[in-house]
Scaffold this motif. Structure first.
Motif, PDB file in Angstrom:
ATOM      1  N   SER A  50       0.827  -1.194   0.000  1.00  0.00           N
ATOM      2  CA  SER A  50       0.000   0.000   0.000  1.00  0.00           C
ATOM      3  C   SER A  50       0.869   1.254   0.000  1.00  0.00           C
ATOM      4  N   TYR A  51       1.942   1.226   0.745  1.00  0.00           N
ATOM      5  CA  TYR A  51       2.866   2.371   0.805  1.00  0.00           C
ATOM      6  C   TYR A  51       3.515   2.591  -0.557  1.00  0.00           C
ATOM      7  N   LYS A  52       3.975   1.507  -1.176  1.00  0.00           N
ATOM      8  CA  LYS A  52       4.674   1.619  -2.457  1.00  0.00           C
ATOM      9  C   LYS A  52       3.732   2.030  -3.588  1.00  0.00           C
ATOM     10  N   ASP A  59       3.040   9.122   5.252  1.00  0.00           N
ATOM     11  CA  ASP A  59       3.370   9.017   6.674  1.00  0.00           C
ATOM     12  C   ASP A  59       2.374   8.116   7.402  1.00  0.00           C
ATOM     13  N   LEU A  60       1.105   8.250   7.087  1.00  0.00           N
ATOM     14  CA  LEU A  60       0.094   7.385   7.690  1.00  0.00           C
ATOM     15  C   LEU A  60       0.311   5.936   7.281  1.00  0.00           C
ATOM     16  N   ARG A  61       0.609   5.719   6.026  1.00  0.00           N
ATOM     17  CA  ARG A  61       0.849   4.355   5.549  1.00  0.00           C
ATOM     18  C   ARG A  61       2.087   3.756   6.227  1.00  0.00           C
ATOM     19  N   TYR A  62       3.113   4.571   6.434  1.00  0.00           N
ATOM     20  CA  TYR A  62       4.304   4.076   7.120  1.00  0.00           C
ATOM     21  C   TYR A  62       4.001   3.755   8.584  1.00  0.00           C
ATOM     22  N   MET A  63       3.165   4.561   9.207  1.00  0.00           N
ATOM     23  CA  MET A  63       2.793   4.293  10.606  1.00  0.00           C
ATOM     24  C   MET A  63       2.020   2.983  10.722  1.00  0.00           C
ATOM     25  N   ARG A  64       1.242   2.635   9.696  1.00  0.00           N
ATOM     26  CA  ARG A  64       0.560   1.335   9.695  1.00  0.00           C
ATOM     27  C   ARG A  64       1.579   0.199   9.626  1.00  0.00           C
ATOM     28  N   ILE A  65       2.640   0.395   8.842  1.00  0.00           N
ATOM     29  CA  ILE A  65       3.705  -0.608   8.779  1.00  0.00           C
ATOM     30  C   ILE A  65       4.331  -0.785  10.160  1.00  0.00           C
ATOM     31  N   VAL A  66       4.634   0.336  10.810  1.00  0.00           N
ATOM     32  CA  VAL A  66       5.239   0.292  12.146  1.00  0.00           C
ATOM     33  C   VAL A  66       4.298  -0.399  13.134  1.00  0.00           C
ATOM     34  N   LEU A 107      12.227  -0.880   2.091  1.00  0.00           N
ATOM     35  CA  LEU A 107      10.951  -1.579   2.216  1.00  0.00           C
ATOM     36  C   LEU A 107      10.840  -2.773   1.272  1.00  0.00           C
ATOM     37  N   ASP A 108      11.441  -2.677   0.091  1.00  0.00           N
ATOM     38  CA  ASP A 108      11.390  -3.819  -0.837  1.00  0.00           C
ATOM     39  C   ASP A 108      12.138  -5.019  -0.266  1.00  0.00           C
ATOM     40  N   ASP A 109      13.307  -4.773   0.322  1.00  0.00           N
ATOM     41  CA  ASP A 109      14.074  -5.855   0.936  1.00  0.00           C
ATOM     42  C   ASP A 109      13.345  -6.414   2.153  1.00  0.00           C
ATOM     43  N   MET A 110      12.747  -5.527   2.927  1.00  0.00           N
ATOM     44  CA  MET A 110      11.990  -5.955   4.101  1.00  0.00           C
ATOM     45  C   MET A 110      10.785  -6.796   3.678  1.00  0.00           C
TER      46      MET A 110
END
Length: 140
Positions: A50-52, A59-66, A107-110
């Motif tokens: 979703s982030y990519k 920032d919201l999408r990254y916070m969902r990842i966290v 993020l791709d590697d993760m």
């Protein structure tokens, strides 16, 4: 004396039944933890996609990842006999929280590492450790 022996035998059998029930429930709870761990890792992968692919509030999408990574980390610590893997997941979660600028580039590697972990490929944890080691811990 016979009553005491019979009472002892009944008590001993009851104790064995309760021990067996405890062991069964412990296994069931551990299986639930493993399922939730995998569900959270799946959510992290979906969040990375979703982030990519998304536009707008990154920032919201990254916070969902966290958030989902933190949930997976919590369940990893509840799983028995998972020590080495717990450490790697904890370090990956910590890097995701403390170094967002660097982790956004990785993020791709993760995603690949987490995908391999979900597919029960042992190299997934090695890939996650490689992502963690590639982060400059003195930077942002």
């Amino acid at each position: 004396m016979i009553r005491a022996i019979i009472l002892f035998i009944i008590t001993f059998i009851a104790l064995l039944v309760f021990i067996a029930l405890y062991i069964d429930e412990t296994k069931r709870v551990q299986e639930t933890y493993r399922k939730q761990y995998k569900v959270n890792l799946t959510k992290v992968i979906e969040d990375i996609d979703s982030y990519k692919n998304g536009e707008g509030d990154h920032d919201l999408r990254y916070m969902r990842i966290v958030s989902d990574m933190s949930g997976a980390n919590s369940f990893a610590f509840l799983i028995d006999k998972f020590n080495d893997k717990q450490i790697i997941i904890n370090e990956l979660t910590t890097c995701t929280m403390k170094y967002p600028v660097q982790m956004k580039e990785k993020l791709d590697d993760m995603r690949q590492a987490l995908s391999d972990i979900l597919d029960d490929v042992d190299k997934g944890y090695e890939e996650a450790a490689a992502v963690v080691s590639s982060v400059d811990k003195k930077g942002y």
